[in-house]
Design a protein around this motif. Structure first.
Motif, mmCIF file in Angstrom:
data_model
loop_
_atom_site.group_PDB
_atom_site.id
_atom_site.type_symbol
_atom_site.label_atom_id
_atom_site.label_comp_id
_atom_site.label_asym_id
_atom_site.label_seq_id
_atom_site.Cartn_x
_atom_site.Cartn_y
_atom_site.Cartn_z
ATOM 1 N N SER A 113 0.836 -1.192 0.000
ATOM 2 C CA SER A 113 0.000 0.000 0.000
ATOM 3 C C SER A 113 0.877 1.251 0.000
ATOM 4 O O SER A 113 1.819 1.358 0.782
ATOM 5 C CB SER A 113 -0.909 -0.013 1.240
ATOM 6 O OG SER A 113 -1.624 1.182 1.339
ATOM 7 N N PRO A 115 0.267 5.159 0.509
ATOM 8 C CA PRO A 115 -0.851 5.990 0.962
ATOM 9 C C PRO A 115 -0.928 7.404 0.408
ATOM 10 O O PRO A 115 -2.002 7.989 0.374
ATOM 11 C CB PRO A 115 -0.656 6.020 2.479
ATOM 12 C CG PRO A 115 0.815 5.848 2.669
ATOM 13 C CD PRO A 115 1.274 4.973 1.552
ATOM 14 N N ASP A 116 0.179 8.005 -0.018
ATOM 15 C CA ASP A 116 0.109 9.428 -0.413
ATOM 16 C C ASP A 116 0.607 9.637 -1.838
ATOM 17 O O ASP A 116 1.356 8.838 -2.390
ATOM 18 C CB ASP A 116 0.910 10.291 0.566
ATOM 19 C CG ASP A 116 2.386 9.989 0.535
ATOM 20 O OD1 ASP A 116 2.822 9.086 1.282
ATOM 21 O OD2 ASP A 116 3.111 10.631 -0.247
ATOM 22 N N LEU A 117 0.181 10.744 -2.428
ATOM 23 C CA LEU A 117 0.432 11.032 -3.836
ATOM 24 C C LEU A 117 1.918 11.185 -4.141
ATOM 25 O O LEU A 117 2.391 10.696 -5.180
ATOM 26 C CB LEU A 117 -0.321 12.303 -4.240
ATOM 27 C CG LEU A 117 -0.212 12.724 -5.701
ATOM 28 C CD1 LEU A 117 -0.722 11.622 -6.609
ATOM 29 C CD2 LEU A 117 -0.986 14.023 -5.930
ATOM 30 N N ALA A 118 2.659 11.837 -3.265
ATOM 31 C CA ALA A 118 4.090 12.032 -3.514
ATOM 32 C C ALA A 118 4.809 10.688 -3.609
ATOM 33 O O ALA A 118 5.656 10.482 -4.499
ATOM 34 C CB ALA A 118 4.697 12.883 -2.396
ATOM 35 N N ALA A 119 4.479 9.771 -2.706
ATOM 36 C CA ALA A 119 5.107 8.441 -2.742
ATOM 37 C C ALA A 119 4.691 7.673 -3.983
ATOM 38 O O ALA A 119 5.498 6.955 -4.584
ATOM 39 C CB ALA A 119 4.736 7.662 -1.485
ATOM 40 N N ARG A 219 -8.659 5.605 -0.799
ATOM 41 C CA ARG A 219 -7.618 6.656 -0.784
ATOM 42 C C ARG A 219 -7.433 7.166 -2.213
ATOM 43 O O ARG A 219 -6.747 6.537 -3.021
ATOM 44 C CB ARG A 219 -6.308 6.099 -0.226
ATOM 45 C CG ARG A 219 -6.371 5.628 1.205
ATOM 46 C CD ARG A 219 -6.545 6.793 2.165
ATOM 47 N NE ARG A 219 -5.391 7.654 2.181
ATOM 48 C CZ ARG A 219 -4.361 7.503 3.014
ATOM 49 N NH1 ARG A 219 -4.356 6.497 3.886
ATOM 50 N NH2 ARG A 219 -3.355 8.336 2.990
ATOM 51 N N THR A 221 -5.735 9.519 -3.392
ATOM 52 C CA THR A 221 -4.365 9.894 -3.759
ATOM 53 C C THR A 221 -3.375 8.756 -3.530
ATOM 54 O O THR A 221 -2.185 8.931 -3.757
ATOM 55 C CB THR A 221 -3.917 11.121 -2.942
ATOM 56 O OG1 THR A 221 -3.997 10.800 -1.541
ATOM 57 C CG2 THR A 221 -4.802 12.309 -3.235
ATOM 58 N N GLY A 222 -3.861 7.610 -3.064
ATOM 59 C CA GLY A 222 -2.981 6.482 -2.809
ATOM 60 C C GLY A 222 -3.000 5.476 -3.951
ATOM 61 O O GLY A 222 -3.696 5.650 -4.951
#
Length: 326
Positions: A113, A115-119, A219, A221-222
């Protein structure tokens, strides 16, 4: 042996003591056969040697024999039960220690998983850099925001210049977005293939058919990174099925093409409407805004002469019955 055992025990119980030889004479059976019975009675503690004698046997009550015969077995059973209980308790205690490690290993190996857009963007950039042979992408939702397209351009161009084969799916509605058209024109000039589809498909990126990135439920953005070969095969199969139904993305338009695309979109809109899907669901599946969906539906109903939505559903159903019977 059962009947003979009972008879032999009864004969011995009627006497203070008895010898094996007497039992042989009494039974009038072969010596070997009566000896087996005597051996079994001794084993069951129903016969026991008389104290102070060599060859005399005494009958023992079944209650006393039972205690002597079963006690060792009961003690052994209790010991085994205690060992089983201890082993079960140990395994139960160790299970919570193992399962998190096991599932963590599975997640690291096949599912991860993000979780965030930057990652997510960092992972996609890394996978794009490593990609050597093929990338499959599907981008539902119609027109893509220009900043998103700009962010993806550099890594996409780099892959295509390395000779990576790229195929991309969009919704029909993306054809009417100028930034998306410019992006597709650039991709196709470098050898990419782009098609559009009117019905629903999932957001997807597959790199070299070894690793995929899909939406992370709940999510927006995930993302979920997938490495499991069986899941990858399923995702590729789903993509290929959608790809086969798509039509090439045009970067220039004729009136006939615009009409054909519009008609295709409206046919699917009407099908989903008759199936009873909610407006928001239909709009999302077609990759158009809710307002655009409602405008198309209003135009269809007006063309059909439908007074309201239920009447429109009735007219479509009636038309289908007439077409089937004709």
């Amino acid at each position: 042996m059962g009947d003979l055992l009972h008879e032999t025990y009864a004969y011995a119980a009627q006497r203070q003591d008895v010898s094996v030889e007497e039992l042989r004479q009494w039974s009038e059976l072969p010596a070997a056969e009566i000896d087996k019975v005597v051996e079994k009675l001794l084993e069951l503690h129903l016969l026991t040697p008389r104290a102070g004698t060599v060859d005399r046997l005494v009958a023992v009550s079944p209650a006393m024999a039972s205690a002597k015969a079963l006690l060792p077995a009961l003690r052994e059973l209790q010991t085994k039960q205690r060992e089983i209980g201890e082993m079960s308790a140990l395994l139960t205690d160790l299970t919570p220690m193992y399962e998190p490690l096991m599932f963590a290993g599975i997640a690291a190996e096949s599912l991860q998983s993000i979780p965030d857009l930057a990652a997510v963007r960092q992972v996609i950039t890394e996978l794009s850099t490593r990609c050597q042979g093929e990338v499959l992408t599907s981008q539902p939702g119609g027109a893509r925001p220009e900043p998103v397209l700009d962010e993806a351009t550099e890594r996409t161009v780099a892959m295509l210049k390395r000779g990576v084969v790229m195929r991309t799916l969009y919704h029909h509605a993306a054809q009417f977005s100028r930034p998306t058209v410019r992006h597709v024109d650039m991709l196709t000039s470098l050898g990419a293939e782009v098609r559009t589809l009117s019905d629903a498909f999932t957001r997807l990126l597959v790199f070299d058919r070894e690793v995929a990135v899909i939406d992370l439920r709940g999510r927006r953005t995930g993302a979920l990174l997938v490495r499991d070969p069986s899941v990858i095969d399923f995702l590729v199969m789903s993509f290929e099925r959608a790809w086969a139904q798509g039509t090439p993305f045009p970067v220039s338009y004729s009136r006939d093409h615009v009409v054909a695309v519009s008609d295709d979109l409206k046919r699917n809109l009407l099908r989903l409407f008759v199936e009873g899907h909610e407006d928001k669901v239909i709009a999302k599946r077609l990759g158009i805004s809710l307002r655009t969906y409602q405008r198309h539906l209003s135009e269809i109903m007006k063309r059909m002469g439908a007074r309201n939505r239920p009447h429109a559903g009735y007219l479509v159903h009636k038309l289908r019955l007439l077409e089937r019977d004709s």
